[in-house]
Every structure is written in structure tokens, then in C-alpha cells.
Design an enzyme around this catalytic site. Structure first.
Site, PDB file in Angstrom:
ATOM      1  N   SER A  47       0.821  -1.207   0.000  1.00  0.00           N
ATOM      2  CA  SER A  47       0.000   0.000   0.000  1.00  0.00           C
ATOM      3  C   SER A  47       0.853   1.252   0.000  1.00  0.00           C
ATOM      4  CB  SER A  47      -0.921   0.019   1.229  1.00  0.00           C
ATOM      5  OG  SER A  47      -1.596   1.257   1.325  1.00  0.00           O
ATOM      6  N   LYS A  48       0.500   2.226  -0.847  1.00  0.00           N
ATOM      7  CA  LYS A  48       1.216   3.501  -0.892  1.00  0.00           C
ATOM      8  C   LYS A  48       0.905   4.359   0.324  1.00  0.00           C
ATOM      9  CE  LYS A  48       1.613   3.824  -5.915  1.00  0.00           C
ATOM     10  NZ  LYS A  48       1.339   4.661  -7.110  1.00  0.00           N
ATOM     11  N   ARG A  49      -0.104   3.969   1.099  1.00  0.00           N
ATOM     12  CA  ARG A  49      -0.441   4.758   2.290  1.00  0.00           C
ATOM     13  C   ARG A  49       0.598   4.575   3.398  1.00  0.00           C
ATOM     14  NH1 ARG A  49      -5.687   2.830   0.853  1.00  0.00           N
ATOM     15  NH2 ARG A  49      -7.064   4.506   0.172  1.00  0.00           N
ATOM     16  N   ARG A  50       1.363   3.487   3.321  1.00  0.00           N
ATOM     17  CA  ARG A  50       2.388   3.233   4.323  1.00  0.00           C
ATOM     18  C   ARG A  50       3.653   3.987   3.945  1.00  0.00           C
ATOM     19  NH1 ARG A  50       3.010  -3.092   5.115  1.00  0.00           N
ATOM     20  NH2 ARG A  50       4.847  -2.270   6.207  1.00  0.00           N
TER      21      ARG A  50
ATOM     22  N   PHE B  86       7.863   4.260   0.340  1.00  0.00           N
ATOM     23  CA  PHE B  86       8.411   5.342  -0.462  1.00  0.00           C
ATOM     24  C   PHE B  86       9.937   5.387  -0.344  1.00  0.00           C
ATOM     25  CE2 PHE B  86       4.064   6.849   0.474  1.00  0.00           C
ATOM     26  CZ  PHE B  86       3.619   6.991  -0.835  1.00  0.00           C
TER      27      PHE B  86
END
Length: 588
Positions: free
Chosen positions: A289-292, A296
Site C-alpha cells: 500500500s502507498k499509504r504506508r 516510499f
């Protein structure tokens, strides 16, 4: 607009010589069908935030193949989805690529001969090609409102059809189209699909395991009502005009393959070769998930990981390095107790040399941070020239670094370590930090226990400042030690060490070990740790660190003796206070 329309004009002439819906063209054969030498690749992210690990891997694989094939790769920013555009994302993206050392040849910030590399600056090009398609009935204008579209989609699904639109606006007459435009009705431009089946070439990674539906499955949107192109139109046009021969992108774009090939066919252009990289996932197989924040690249930059280690880590995700190495040299079975293999440690040039697109598999790749920690530790040791016996295993089947490169990497690494020491709050103004010979010895001593370089300064303070024995760790150690034995061991060891150094005229690790073993035998100590823990405490007030002999040779004889005496005095003082306190309590 400040850029040349030469590629646009050249492509327009080619388009005019092409028969409708045919593969043939009067231009020369496509680069994608010829040798990979001179290949052109691209990394084309959307500026929606910080660069994701999957994005960096895509950039890395494009970089690897461009260098492997002696070709070119460019950076293009695909910002046509204005609802997801994030201010500062392009700068963040370039910063991450620069940090990783992925030096693209053309594109945003670097220039090139193909006009702007940001899609928002190329709108006139997309409108030009949209008009070409409209003029030849390859596309049509659709005036259906969002409410109408939702109703159409629901109706089609109730009929068991997978399409989202029934193509009703393609039957509008020119008069009806003109009337609606004059009335100010909003419209999009849709691709006019046909029931013909597409001949989709095999994917370089997935082979024929990709969508094979007919091109007539849906009339997808090419130009949105706000005048901005969709990803499908802009990407195909840009890849053609920028003469891209190979497109490496994420697996999530596989469903778009039929749409893109439909457009290539409509324009009469030969498509590039496509390779879709497997998705990254969590160790349990769930979607990354990119929310974590830890997905990045900026997270790993801030954590202090070496860019070479992160690239090594990402290259292993989807790449069968074992097949690549075993083709050059037989590999013995080798897995460490922690589950990692020394064969996995690569420099970027070694990856480029061993890499082959046929060794990329299509299975999902798990992001295991434990693997990254291992690779970072080994990268630090490699750059420092401290691989030891592991170096032979790591080097199997790989090219060697030049001696000059090794020396330069070590110097740069030690220099960074010294700068981190200067920035350590407790060491501000410490003159010993400026002594490079000491800094280098400390660096080598602490390196085996470090995961990232930024961990080392905090654990190195005791080399530069004498212990105060007041910190929590120091007091915790003393609670478990016998004060009488502590004083006895430190006192005897200091005397023995001083005597042996005086007799031999030297202080090396062998001399220190001789002193340690002679006292352990003399005092009949059953476990070496019983003797070494008090010694280490007096020298460093820490539980862990390098071996006592290595530590003493770094500190030097005078400083080591001073610390041993000071540790003894401190514990004697504590014991005296304890006895006074007990006596006072008894009198009361």
C-alpha cells in the site's frame, strides 16, 4: 512553445502515407524489431507524490537495460491526470533518482531533441493526433452526460456484457454533432473500436499470458471533456514520437495492452516491445500500500540506507540472479543461517553485466526489509574493503571492481562517518574527531555491528569521550556485577596489561589476549564473560562492542589504563556509599 515540432511533422508525414487500419507503413522498420543495440527506453511516472519503491524498481530496470544494450533512457512526466497532481512531486522524483545514481540520458531537466518531456506541455501534439483520428473515423465525439453513462454501464452489465459504453454517439450525424457543440454540450473523444481481433505480440516477461480480448471490447476515452488526453492516448503518442523501442512498466498496466495496440494499429505505427514487471507485495502476499510511509524511497533515504544497497535489493525482486550467475560459473548451495545468500550482493555494474530480460519472472516479489538490512551491511563492508572471507563467495561469477574505485569508495565512506561524528551532539567540539587515523580505526571496529552508517556515530561516542558511568546502561550493568570481583579484575588486568606492554615494548591484540588468558587461568574463572564484562564496562560502560583487545589497541595503553583505574575507583566509591547507607540504617 519553445520547442521543435520536427518529430511531430515527421510522424504526420508518415501517418499520411499509411493505409487505414493496416500494419504496413512507408517508414523504415521499427527499432523494436531490430537489435537491442541503441535501444530507447523511458521511465514515465505520474507526479502524484513521493517516488514509490515499485517506481524506483521500474526506473532501475530501464537504466539497467539501457546500459546493457548501450542505449538511452529518458525521464518523462505523465501529468495529464490533473486531479492527482501533487505540487513538488517532480522535484522529489528527480531528487530520488539522483540519490540512487540512476542517471537518465534525456528528459525532464536534461533536455533532448524531442520537445518537452512533461505531458502538460505537449497538449497541442495530442490534439493534433486526435484530429487525425477524428478525420478518418478512427475516433468520435461523445456527448453523454455522467448520469447517462452510469445508466448505460448498468444496463450493459445487467445484460451480462463487460463493456462500459454502448457506442451510441458514434452514430451521430455531423449536423447533430455541430448542433450540440454550438449549444455548449461537453464531450469527450472516444476511440472507434471494431470487432477485429488484435494480433498482440508476446510480452517480454509474461509471454502470451496477457489480455487477448478483441479490440472492439469498448470505446475507450482518448480526450477528456476538459481538453486533456487520457494516459492511453498521450503515452502511445509520446512513445512513438520519442522513438521508444522497449516499454518496461508495472504489471498493473497489462489490461491496457489491447487499447495501446489498437492505437498503434490505428496510427499505422509499429509498437515498441512491452515488458510488464511483476507487482511488489508484502511478505504475506498482500498488496503493497502507498499509504504506508515505508513504501516510499524517501523513507529509506532518511533511514540512512546506501543507494547501492537499495538498488541491489530492488533488482532481486523479480530477477532470477541465480540463473544469471550460474550461466557464467557453477554455484555451490549457499544460504546463511539468517536465510540470506552472499551470492545476492551486487554492485550496479555487476547487475548490468549479468542482467538479461529473460531472467525476469512474473511472480509477485515480496518486500522483505530484513533482506535490505543484510544487503546494506554487506554493501558497507564491500565499500569499506572489509569483506574478509565473504569476499570470495560474493565475487563468484561477477566482475571485479578496479582498485582505484575500491579506495575511493572507502575514503568517501569514512569521510561521511567523520562528518556524522561531528554532527553528534555529545561530540560537538571534540578534537579527537578531527584525527582521521583514529576515526578510521573506530570506523573499522564498529562496522561489523552496523546496519546503516548513521547508526555508527551514536555507538562510537565512548572512543572519543571517557565513560562517566552514570548512564542508564552503565548502572544496569553494575546491578548484575559483584563489586569486589569488579575491582579485583580491573585492578589486576590494568597491572598485567601495563607489565606485559612494558616487557614486550608493544601493544597489539595478541599481547592483550595473553594478559586476559593468563588472568583467567590464574584466577580459575570458569567463564570468560565473567572476567570480560567488568573490563568492558570500565572501558566503555557498554554491554556490547568490539573485542577487548581491538578496543584497547584503538584507545591506546595510557587511555585504557586510565579508564580501568577510573572504573575501579567508581565502583569502590559506590560500594563505600552503600556500606555507609547500610550502617546508617542499622543505627536508626
Amino acid at each position: 512553445m519553445g520547442y521543435s515540432l520536427r518529430p511531430l511533422i515527421r510522424a504526420s508525414k508518415s501517418l499520411s502515407l499509411t493505409c487505414k487500419r493496416c500494419h504496413s507503413t512507408s517508414t523504415s522498420s521499427s527499432l523494436a524489431e531490430s537489435s537491442t543495440t541503441g535501444a530507447r527506453l523511458r521511465f514515465a511516472p505520474s507526479p502524484t507524490g513521493h517516488l514509490h519503491l515499485g517506481g524506483l524498481r521500474t526506473a532501475l530496470f530501464n537504466h539497467i537495460l539501457a546500459r546493457k544494450w548501450k542505449g538511452t533512457w529518458l525521464l518523462r512526466v505523465e501529468d495529464t491526470d490533473r486531479t492527482r497532481y501533487t505540487e513538488g512531486a517532480v522535484d522529489s522524483l528527480r531528487q530520488a533518482l539522483d540519490w540512487a545514481g540512476l542517471d537518465y540520458d534525456e528528459g525532464v531537466g536534461r533536455g533532448g531533441s524531442y520537445g518537452p518531456y512533461t505531458q502538460s506541455e505537449r497538449l497541442d501534439i495530442y490534439h493534433h493526433y486526435t484530429k487525425e483520428l477524428l478525420s478518418r473515423n478512427e475516433a468520435y465525439e461523445c456527448f453523454c452526460s455522467p448520469t447517462e453513462l452510469e445508466a448505460i454501464k448498468l444496463s450493459l452489465h445487467q445484460q451480462g456484457l463487460r463493456r462500459s459504453y454502448d457506442g451510441r454517439c458514434k452514430h451521430l450525424t455531423d449536423e447533430e454533432v455541430g448542433r450540440r457543440k454550438r449549444a455548449g454540450h461537453k464531450y469527450v473523444v472516444r476511440y472507434n473500436t471494431t470487432p477485429e481481433e488484435l494480433d498482440i505480440p508476446s510480452d517480454l516477461i509474461f509471454g502470451d499470458n496477457q489480455p487477448t480480448t478483441t479490440s472492439g471490447s469498448d470505446d475507450f476515452v482518448l480526450m477528456k471533456s476538459d481538453g486533456w488526453p487520457t494516459y492511453h492516448l498521450a503515452s502511445v503518442i509520446d512513445d512513438h514520437l520519442m522513438e521508444i523501442t522497449h516499454v518496461l512498466r508495472g504489471e498493473e498496466w497489462l489490461p491496457s495492452v489491447p487499447k495501446h495496440h489498437s492505437l498503434y494499429k490505428a496510427f499505422g505505427w509499429t509498437p515498441p516491445k512491452f515488458a510488464h514487471l511483476p507487482l511488489l507485495c508484502n511478505p504475506d502476499g498482500t498488496k503493497l500500500s502507498k499509504r504506508r510511509g515505508d513504501t516510499f524511497v524517501q523513507h529509506y533515504m532518511k533511514q540512512g540506507y546506501e543507494p547501492e544497497a537499495l538498488l541491489n535489493f530492488l533488482a532481486l525482486m523479480g530477477w532470477d540472479y541465480h540463473a544469471a550467475l550460474s550461466s557464467a560459473s557453477p554455484l555451490d548451495p549457499h544460504v546463511r543461517t539468517d536465510g540470506h545468500s552472499l551470492y545476492e550482493v551486487f554492485t550496479l555494474p555487476q547487475i548490468i553485466e549479468a542482467f538479461d530480460v529473460s531472467h525476469i519472472n512474473h511472480r509477485k516479489a515480496a518486500v522483505n526489509v530484513g533482506k535490505l538490512d543484510f544487503l546494506n551491511k554487506m554493501t558497507l563492508r564491500r565499500k569499506a574493503g572489509r569483506l574478509g572471507k565473504d569476499g570470495g563467495m560474493i565475487g563468484v561469477g561477477k566482475s571485479e571492481e578496479a582498485e582505484g574505485e575500491k579506495e575511493g569508495e572507502r575514503k568517501e565512506l569514512v569521510g561521511r562517518f567523520q562528518q556524522l561524528l561531528r554532527e553528534e551532539k555529545a561530540l560537538k567540539g571534540c578534537e579527537l574527531v578531527e584525527k582521521m587515523d583514529l576515526v578510521e580505526k573506530v570506523f573499522d571496529a564498529e562496522l561489523p555491528r552496523a546496519v546503516v552508517l548513521t547508526d555508527m556515530p551514536m555507538h562510537s561516542i565512548f572512543y572519543f569521550l571517557p565513560p562517566t558511568y552514570t548512564c542508564h546502561e552503565s548502572q544496569s550493568i553494575l546491578k548484575d556485577l559483584n563489586a569486589r570481583l569488579y575491582c579485583q579484575y580491573t585492578h589486576l588486568f590494568a597491572d598485567t596489561l601495563q607489565s606485559r606492554a612494558s616487557i614486550t615494548g608493544r601493544l597489539d591484540e595478541d599481547t592483550v589476549w595473553e594478559a586476559i588468558h593468563s588472568l583467567i587461568d590464574q584466577l580459575k574463572i570458569d567463564k570468560k564473560s565473567k572476567f570480560l564484562v567488568p573490563i568492558r564496562h570500565a572501558l566503555t560502560e557498554r554491554r556490547k562492542g568490539p573485542s577487548i583487545p581491538e578496543l584497547i589497541t584503538i584507545l591506546g595503553l595510557d587511555e585504557s589504563l586510565a579508564r580501568l583505574r577510573r572504573g575501579e575507583e567508581h565502583v569502590r566509591g559506590l560500594e563505600l556509599e552503600r556500606r555507609k547507607s547500610e550502617k546508617g540504617s542499622g543505627e536508626e
